[in-house]
Scaffold this motif. Structure first.
Motif, PDB file in Angstrom:
ATOM      1  N   VAL A  47     -54.647  25.162 -43.073  1.00  0.00           N
ATOM      2  CA  VAL A  47     -54.441  26.567 -43.396  1.00  0.00           C
ATOM      3  C   VAL A  47     -53.548  26.625 -44.638  1.00  0.00           C
ATOM      4  O   VAL A  47     -52.471  26.031 -44.655  1.00  0.00           O
ATOM      5  N   VAL A  48     -54.009  27.333 -45.668  1.00  0.00           N
ATOM      6  CA  VAL A  48     -53.257  27.445 -46.912  1.00  0.00           C
ATOM      7  C   VAL A  48     -53.129  28.927 -47.260  1.00  0.00           C
ATOM      8  O   VAL A  48     -54.140  29.648 -47.339  1.00  0.00           O
ATOM      9  N   ALA A  49     -51.893  29.374 -47.459  1.00  0.00           N
ATOM     10  CA  ALA A  49     -51.622  30.751 -47.884  1.00  0.00           C
ATOM     11  C   ALA A  49     -50.897  30.697 -49.218  1.00  0.00           C
ATOM     12  O   ALA A  49     -49.955  29.922 -49.388  1.00  0.00           O
ATOM     13  N   ALA A  50     -51.319  31.526 -50.162  1.00  0.00           N
ATOM     14  CA  ALA A  50     -50.729  31.513 -51.503  1.00  0.00           C
ATOM     15  C   ALA A  50     -50.494  32.932 -51.981  1.00  0.00           C
ATOM     16  O   ALA A  50     -51.297  33.834 -51.709  1.00  0.00           O
ATOM     17  N   ILE A  51     -49.387  33.121 -52.682  1.00  0.00           N
ATOM     18  CA  ILE A  51     -49.052  34.415 -53.270  1.00  0.00           C
ATOM     19  C   ILE A  51     -48.604  34.189 -54.707  1.00  0.00           C
ATOM     20  O   ILE A  51     -47.885  33.237 -55.006  1.00  0.00           O
ATOM     21  N   ASP A  52     -49.040  35.066 -55.591  1.00  0.00           N
ATOM     22  CA  ASP A  52     -48.700  34.999 -57.013  1.00  0.00           C
ATOM     23  C   ASP A  52     -48.554  36.435 -57.498  1.00  0.00           C
ATOM     24  O   ASP A  52     -49.533  37.101 -57.833  1.00  0.00           O
ATOM     25  N   LYS A  53     -47.304  36.923 -57.549  1.00  0.00           N
ATOM     26  CA  LYS A  53     -47.099  38.360 -57.710  1.00  0.00           C
ATOM     27  C   LYS A  53     -45.845  38.659 -58.533  1.00  0.00           C
ATOM     28  O   LYS A  53     -44.849  37.940 -58.454  1.00  0.00           O
ATOM     29  N   ASP A  54     -45.898  39.747 -59.289  1.00  0.00           N
ATOM     30  CA  ASP A  54     -44.726  40.285 -59.982  1.00  0.00           C
ATOM     31  C   ASP A  54     -43.973  41.187 -59.015  1.00  0.00           C
ATOM     32  O   ASP A  54     -44.486  42.243 -58.614  1.00  0.00           O
ATOM     33  N   LEU A  55     -42.761  40.782 -58.641  1.00  0.00           N
ATOM     34  CA  LEU A  55     -41.947  41.617 -57.768  1.00  0.00           C
ATOM     35  C   LEU A  55     -41.369  42.797 -58.539  1.00  0.00           C
ATOM     36  O   LEU A  55     -41.239  43.894 -57.991  1.00  0.00           O
ATOM     37  N   MET A  56     -40.981  42.554 -59.779  1.00  0.00           N
ATOM     38  CA  MET A  56     -40.495  43.590 -60.679  1.00  0.00           C
ATOM     39  C   MET A  56     -41.061  43.310 -62.066  1.00  0.00           C
ATOM     40  O   MET A  56     -41.871  42.401 -62.235  1.00  0.00           O
ATOM     41  N   LYS A  57     -40.596  44.064 -63.042  1.00  0.00           N
ATOM     42  CA  LYS A  57     -41.115  43.904 -64.398  1.00  0.00           C
ATOM     43  C   LYS A  57     -40.859  42.508 -64.930  1.00  0.00           C
ATOM     44  O   LYS A  57     -41.739  41.911 -65.550  1.00  0.00           O
ATOM     45  N   ASN A  58     -39.674  41.949 -64.693  1.00  0.00           N
ATOM     46  CA  ASN A  58     -39.324  40.634 -65.216  1.00  0.00           C
ATOM     47  C   ASN A  58     -39.027  39.628 -64.111  1.00  0.00           C
ATOM     48  O   ASN A  58     -38.329  38.644 -64.345  1.00  0.00           O
ATOM     49  N   LEU A  59     -39.529  39.872 -62.916  1.00  0.00           N
ATOM     50  CA  LEU A  59     -39.280  38.981 -61.776  1.00  0.00           C
ATOM     51  C   LEU A  59     -40.603  38.622 -61.142  1.00  0.00           C
ATOM     52  O   LEU A  59     -41.355  39.490 -60.702  1.00  0.00           O
ATOM     53  N   HIS A  60     -40.895  37.318 -61.093  1.00  0.00           N
ATOM     54  CA  HIS A  60     -42.191  36.833 -60.611  1.00  0.00           C
ATOM     55  C   HIS A  60     -41.987  35.751 -59.550  1.00  0.00           C
ATOM     56  O   HIS A  60     -41.089  34.916 -59.664  1.00  0.00           O
ATOM     57  N   ILE A  61     -42.813  35.779 -58.509  1.00  0.00           N
ATOM     58  CA  ILE A  61     -42.743  34.772 -57.455  1.00  0.00           C
ATOM     59  C   ILE A  61     -44.098  34.101 -57.295  1.00  0.00           C
ATOM     60  O   ILE A  61     -45.147  34.743 -57.372  1.00  0.00           O
ATOM     61  N   THR A  62     -44.041  32.796 -57.104  1.00  0.00           N
ATOM     62  CA  THR A  62     -45.221  31.993 -56.789  1.00  0.00           C
ATOM     63  C   THR A  62     -44.885  31.131 -55.580  1.00  0.00           C
ATOM     64  O   THR A  62     -43.893  30.392 -55.611  1.00  0.00           O
ATOM     65  N   ALA A  63     -45.679  31.229 -54.543  1.00  0.00           N
ATOM     66  CA  ALA A  63     -45.393  30.472 -53.321  1.00  0.00           C
ATOM     67  C   ALA A  63     -46.698  29.989 -52.701  1.00  0.00           C
ATOM     68  O   ALA A  63     -47.738  30.662 -52.793  1.00  0.00           O
ATOM     69  N   ARG A  64     -46.606  28.811 -52.072  1.00  0.00           N
ATOM     70  CA  ARG A  64     -47.774  28.220 -51.416  1.00  0.00           C
ATOM     71  C   ARG A  64     -47.340  27.538 -50.117  1.00  0.00           C
ATOM     72  O   ARG A  64     -46.428  26.715 -50.119  1.00  0.00           O
ATOM     73  N   TYR A  65     -47.985  27.916 -49.040  1.00  0.00           N
ATOM     74  CA  TYR A  65     -47.702  27.315 -47.733  1.00  0.00           C
ATOM     75  C   TYR A  65     -48.948  26.582 -47.250  1.00  0.00           C
ATOM     76  O   TYR A  65     -50.052  27.130 -47.277  1.00  0.00           O
ATOM     77  N   ALA A  66     -48.754  25.338 -46.814  1.00  0.00           N
ATOM     78  CA  ALA A  66     -49.867  24.522 -46.329  1.00  0.00           C
ATOM     79  C   ALA A  66     -49.549  24.015 -44.929  1.00  0.00           C
ATOM     80  O   ALA A  66     -48.492  23.400 -44.702  1.00  0.00           O
ATOM     81  N   LEU A  67     -50.454  24.278 -44.010  1.00  0.00           N
ATOM     82  CA  LEU A  67     -50.345  23.803 -42.629  1.00  0.00           C
ATOM     83  C   LEU A  67     -51.459  22.793 -42.387  1.00  0.00           C
ATOM     84  O   LEU A  67     -52.635  23.087 -42.631  1.00  0.00           O
ATOM     85  N   PHE A  68     -51.069  21.613 -41.901  1.00  0.00           N
ATOM     86  CA  PHE A  68     -52.041  20.531 -41.700  1.00  0.00           C
ATOM     87  C   PHE A  68     -51.967  20.096 -40.234  1.00  0.00           C
ATOM     88  O   PHE A  68     -50.938  19.592 -39.770  1.00  0.00           O
TER      89      PHE A  68
END
Length: 326
Positions: free
Chosen positions: A246-267
């Protein structure tokens, strides 16, 4: 006779001065007869005429590409008689992210490359690695409904350089650091097929019901935890596992100059106890100061019994140059 002529003239002037109602004249006006000549009517015929038009020089591209390059540098120096003490040090960190997506309904292809490497050097200790990762992910998907896709993916993960342990099992500093990792030691190749859920543009969830992972340890001289060898049997260089991923990924601008990239992997391996379920989270938070300068916080959380019986983690905070294009 002169008198009679004057009377007649006065009467005539009085008659001419009478007002005439023109509305009555119009009311009783006799219209002339209609023209008896024949009138010919010709119908209008409209025909299509093809006019040559030059096509505009526009091309539709279904590719979306982006590249992020970051470079962080830090340095400190002390005089020999500095009363508070300290050690001269220099550190350099870099990251490179490339992502390309081809999207033409119902077909979707995504490739992502993430490279990390960092090194520091303290006076009297030599150079030591602070960050090291190679990650490549390729995914092909076909749309089944508005938010669901059927996908197949292939990913690769390893590191660039040798890794050493500088501590003894009791926590004391080791005089002779021992090698614990190297390029393709370990290295992971994962193939997965299943279903993908994508409710919004910045988030996706993969359910890899059919997943196979190959673990490579090509350098047989590495030493790791005295008992395990990244799950590969001692003396061997390869191990194959079947699992649910199971892989969940997020790639999003939280604010104008604040960005988050995260990836979770369940094996979840099919042929091992539940205690060998693996978890991994990689996250990066980027705050841009201006177009080139940015503050970056990245961290990794890992639990894999094949590499350690306890939770592993790493974290880094950096201020440096970060450039993204386009």
């Amino acid at each position: 006779m002169l008198f009679s002529a004057c009377i007649f003239s006065a009467k005539a002037q009085k008659t001419d001065s009478l007002k005439v109602d023109t509305n009555l004249l119009n009311k009783y006006r006799i219209d002339p007869g209609k023209n008896a000549l024949p009138f010919r009517f010709r119908p209008i015929h409209i025909q299509k005429e093809l006019v040559p038009v030059n096509m505009l020089d526009y091309k539709v591209s279904y590719w979306h590409k982006s590249i992020i390059f970051g470079l962080n540098f830090s340095q400190s120096a002390f005089s020999n008689n500095y009363s508070a003490g300290g050690v001269n040090a220099i550190a350099l960190g870099s990251n490179f992210d490339f992502k390309a997506e081809y999207n033409k309904t119902p077909f979707d292809y995504t490739t992502e490359l993430n490279l990390l490497y960092g090194i520091s050097k303290n006076k009297g200790q030599g150079s030591r690695k602070t960050n090291d990762r190679i990650f490549l992910d390729n995914k092909i998907a076909s749309q089944l409904s508005k938010h669901w896709f059927f996908f197949g993916s292939l990913s690769f993960e390893s590191q660039f350089d040798k890794g050493f342990n500088y501590l003894n099992p009791d926590g004391s500093n080791a005089q002779n650091p021992f090698l614990i990792s190297n390029f393709m030691s370990p290295g992971y190749l994962t193939e997965s097929v299943g279903f993908e859920y994508k409710p919004v543009k910045y988030f996706d969830l993969r359910l890899g019901t059919g997943t196979a992972r190959q673990t490579f340890v090509l350098d047989t001289t590495i030493y790791h935890n005295q008992s395990s060898n990244y799950g590969v049997t001692a003396g061997h260089t390869f191990k194959n596992e079947l699992a649910l991923q199971v892989v969940a990924a997020i790639d999003k601008d939280l604010m104008k100059n604040l960005h988050i990239t995260a990836r979770y992997a369940l094996f979840i391996p099919y042929q091992q106890p539940l205690a060998y379920i693996g978890h991994r989270i990689d996250a990066t938070l980027t705050a841009k100061v201006n177009r080139l300068i940015a503050v970056t916080i990245n961290g990794t959380f890992l639990y894999d019994k094949n590499t350690s019986t306890s939770v592993q983690g790493t974290e880094g905070l950096a201020l440096g140059v970060l450039y993204k294009f386009p």
